[in-house]
Design a protein around this motif. Structure first.
Motif, PDB file in Angstrom:
ATOM      1  N   GLU A  90      38.857  39.632  39.982  1.00 44.00           N
ATOM      2  CA  GLU A  90      37.732  38.741  40.275  1.00 44.00           C
ATOM      3  C   GLU A  90      36.853  39.298  41.400  1.00 44.00           C
ATOM      4  O   GLU A  90      35.638  39.076  41.408  1.00 44.00           O
ATOM      5  CB  GLU A  90      38.249  37.347  40.638  1.00 44.00           C
ATOM      6  CG  GLU A  90      38.836  36.598  39.442  1.00 44.00           C
ATOM      7  CD  GLU A  90      39.334  35.213  39.811  1.00 44.00           C
ATOM      8  OE1 GLU A  90      39.214  34.305  38.961  1.00 44.00           O
ATOM      9  OE2 GLU A  90      39.863  35.039  40.938  1.00 44.00           O
TER      10      GLU A  90
ATOM     11  N   ILE B  23      41.418  35.518  32.011  1.00 42.53           N
ATOM     12  CA  ILE B  23      42.081  34.904  33.164  1.00 42.53           C
ATOM     13  C   ILE B  23      42.599  33.513  32.818  1.00 42.53           C
ATOM     14  O   ILE B  23      43.723  33.134  33.199  1.00 42.53           O
ATOM     15  CB  ILE B  23      41.116  34.871  34.363  1.00 42.53           C
ATOM     16  CG1 ILE B  23      40.903  36.303  34.880  1.00 42.53           C
ATOM     17  CG2 ILE B  23      41.657  33.982  35.478  1.00 42.53           C
ATOM     18  CD1 ILE B  23      39.848  36.418  35.946  1.00 42.53           C
TER      19      ILE B  23
ATOM     20  N   ARG C 164      46.631  32.480  32.962  1.00 44.57           N
ATOM     21  CA  ARG C 164      47.122  31.326  33.723  1.00 44.57           C
ATOM     22  C   ARG C 164      47.827  30.331  32.803  1.00 44.57           C
ATOM     23  O   ARG C 164      48.847  29.742  33.180  1.00 44.57           O
ATOM     24  CB  ARG C 164      45.962  30.670  34.462  1.00 44.57           C
ATOM     25  CG  ARG C 164      45.503  31.507  35.662  1.00 44.57           C
ATOM     26  CD  ARG C 164      44.269  30.949  36.322  1.00 44.57           C
ATOM     27  NE  ARG C 164      43.990  31.657  37.578  1.00 44.57           N
ATOM     28  CZ  ARG C 164      42.807  31.765  38.138  1.00 44.57           C
ATOM     29  NH1 ARG C 164      41.740  31.195  37.559  1.00 44.57           N
ATOM     30  NH2 ARG C 164      42.647  32.431  39.272  1.00 44.57           N
TER      31      ARG C 164
ATOM     32  N   TYR D 273      48.105  39.433  35.363  1.00 44.00           N
ATOM     33  CA  TYR D 273      48.063  38.116  36.022  1.00 44.00           C
ATOM     34  C   TYR D 273      48.261  38.232  37.527  1.00 44.00           C
ATOM     35  O   TYR D 273      47.549  37.580  38.312  1.00 44.00           O
ATOM     36  CB  TYR D 273      49.146  37.219  35.407  1.00 44.00           C
ATOM     37  CG  TYR D 273      49.364  35.924  36.152  1.00 44.00           C
ATOM     38  CD1 TYR D 273      48.464  34.872  36.030  1.00 44.00           C
ATOM     39  CD2 TYR D 273      50.485  35.759  36.971  1.00 44.00           C
ATOM     40  CE1 TYR D 273      48.672  33.677  36.716  1.00 44.00           C
ATOM     41  CE2 TYR D 273      50.695  34.581  37.658  1.00 44.00           C
ATOM     42  CZ  TYR D 273      49.781  33.540  37.525  1.00 44.00           C
ATOM     43  OH  TYR D 273      49.982  32.369  38.214  1.00 44.00           O
TER      44      TYR D 273
ATOM     45  N   ILE E 252      44.916  39.070  39.423  1.00 45.71           N
ATOM     46  CA  ILE E 252      43.683  38.359  39.074  1.00 45.71           C
ATOM     47  C   ILE E 252      42.696  38.354  40.230  1.00 45.71           C
ATOM     48  O   ILE E 252      41.486  38.525  40.031  1.00 45.71           O
ATOM     49  CB  ILE E 252      44.010  36.912  38.629  1.00 45.71           C
ATOM     50  CG1 ILE E 252      44.583  36.917  37.201  1.00 45.71           C
ATOM     51  CG2 ILE E 252      42.773  36.022  38.701  1.00 45.71           C
ATOM     52  CD1 ILE E 252      45.035  35.555  36.706  1.00 45.71           C
TER      53      ILE E 252
END
Length: 418
Positions: free
Chosen positions: A121, A216, A220, A114, A117
């Motif tokens: 990305e 993802i 979140r 996390y 991320i």
């Protein structure tokens, strides 16, 4: 159901979770994380997961580090710097650097993904292959990716059968006839047996495949959930088993085996005894793990070293090694080595004897020493005449001696003897 196209690995990123301490390895992880522990003569434990990724065709890799990471990071920088951005490849070392919060380290395995991320990305992978960095095995992740797509799974979890008596250290699952996961419990006190064989449990290998966007979203969601431990096995996976489509991938389907390997090899070398045994097993005439399989090479930091050397050829002082692995830059000088594994740069001096010994790099064995069933930590200097493995009580008083009679020896232990 129509099969999906392949290869899928070119659209995947491997993310290796390598922050664990491995406290059951005792002094072996006093100065290094478990994935950085030496294994097999010239490699580290993490090299197996990384090599699997490379050999599977994955060219974007991230490694999350945390506990005493210097040794691991140095190894990754030296041995894994061949991936090139201009070839659409990447290799990111991701230490816990308080990027999300100035007070927050990685709280769990899910949090270790996390917090990065934005880096994931930026590479834009379609799939994420989440890997544990502390197991010994050979596996083609492409086959797992294909199953994930063909079964339209939200998460696919690699699994293997383990004796139920040993299963409490794993995430244990139950599946239906299509391998959809019906239940998942992380490290249960009473593991669930498999239908038809109650003495065996279906255990998670800590290898997961997701579509990146889905992963993802779940990270979140979990980060916003009060009371979560931010862990895949404890939080993410159980929630997905209940609320999404979780599928099991049998290790036997994607385990890579040479013609010399009779079954699907997987080891968690998480204890001193297991670590010693897995290394010593490599000295067998036909070991269960084939390190010589050129079709699935084990990548690592390849030091430029002189060859091993064996000197002296007189009775009682003959440099020899039988049923052993001896790495480069070792000098066996009038010493007898039997069913042992010597890492790089070991010096074994005259009249010494090593039997069933795992000797990490840069160790020196003094004249006349006799060592049996031992692990020597890196850089240990064994004094002349030291005897280990013949008096259990004395060994236990001086060193860390396991229930199976293996003595782990560090320099700090030896310094106390003087």
């Amino acid at each position: 159901m129509a099969d999906q196209r392949g290869p899928l690995a070119r659209d995947a990123m491997a993310y290796v979770l390598a922050g664990g301490r491995g406290s059951r390895l005792a002094e072996l992880t006093e100065r290094r994380a478990k994935p950085a522990v030496y294994f097999g003569g010239k490699t580290r434990i993490i090299d197996f997961a990384l090599s699997n990724a490379i050999n599977s065709g994955i060219r974007r890799i991230g490694v999350a580090t945390q506990y005493k990471a210097h040794s691991l990071i140095r190894h990754l920088q030296q041995g894994w710097n061949f991936l090139r951005p201009e070839r659409n490849e990447s290799f990111d070392i991701l230490p816990a650097s308080q990027r999300v919060s100035e007070t927050q380290w990685y709280e769990g395995t899910a949090d270790a993904v996390y917090q990065n991320i934005d880096i994931i990305e930026s590479h834009g992978p379609e799939y994420m292959v989440i890997l544990a960095g502390d197991h010994i095995y050979k596996m083609d992740y492409e086959l797992m990716l294909m199953q994930h797509c063909n079964q339209h799974a939200d998460v696919t979890i690699a699994c293997l059968e383990v004796p139920r008596a040993d299963a409490s250290g794993f995430g244990i699952m139950a599946v239906d006839e299509s391998d959809r996961i019906l239940s998942f419990v992380e490290k249960p006190a009473e593991p669930l047996g498999m239908p038809g064989n109650r003495d065996v449990s279906l255990a998670s290998m800590g290898v997961y495949v997701f579509k990146t966007k889905f992963l993802i979203d779940q990270l979140r969601r979990d980060a916003a959930t009060a009371g979560s431990t931010r862990d895949f096995g404890k939080d993410i996976i159980p929630w997905l088993v209940t609320n999404a489509k979780a599928v099991a991938h049998r290790f036997s389907r994607s385990c890579v085996r040479s013609h010399n390997e009779s079954y699907a090899y997987w080891r968690d070398v998480g204890t001193v005894d297991a670590y010693w045994e897995a290394n010593i097993d490599l000295t067998d005439v036909v070991p269960q793990l084939d390190l010589y399989d050129r079709s699935w090479p084990l990548w690592t930091y390849a030091e430029i070293l002189p060859p091993a050397k064996f000197v002296h050829d007189v009775d009682g002082r003959r440099g020899s090694a039988v049923s052993s692995l001896v790495s480069g830059d070792c000098i066996v000088s009038g010493s007898r080595i039997q069913r042992s594994l010597l890492f790089t740069g070991v010096r074994a001096n005259s009249y010494s004897v090593l039997e069933e010994a795992v000797v990490l790099p840069q160790c020196q064995i003094g004249r006349g020493a006799r060592l049996r069933r031992v692990i020597l930590d890196r850089g240990v200097i064994i004094p002349a005449g030291l005897v280990v493995g013949e008096d259990a009580t004395l060994d236990a008083a001086r060193f860390r001696r396991t229930a199976n009679g293996v003595s782990l020896i560090t320099q700090a232990m030896l310094d106390k003897l003087t």
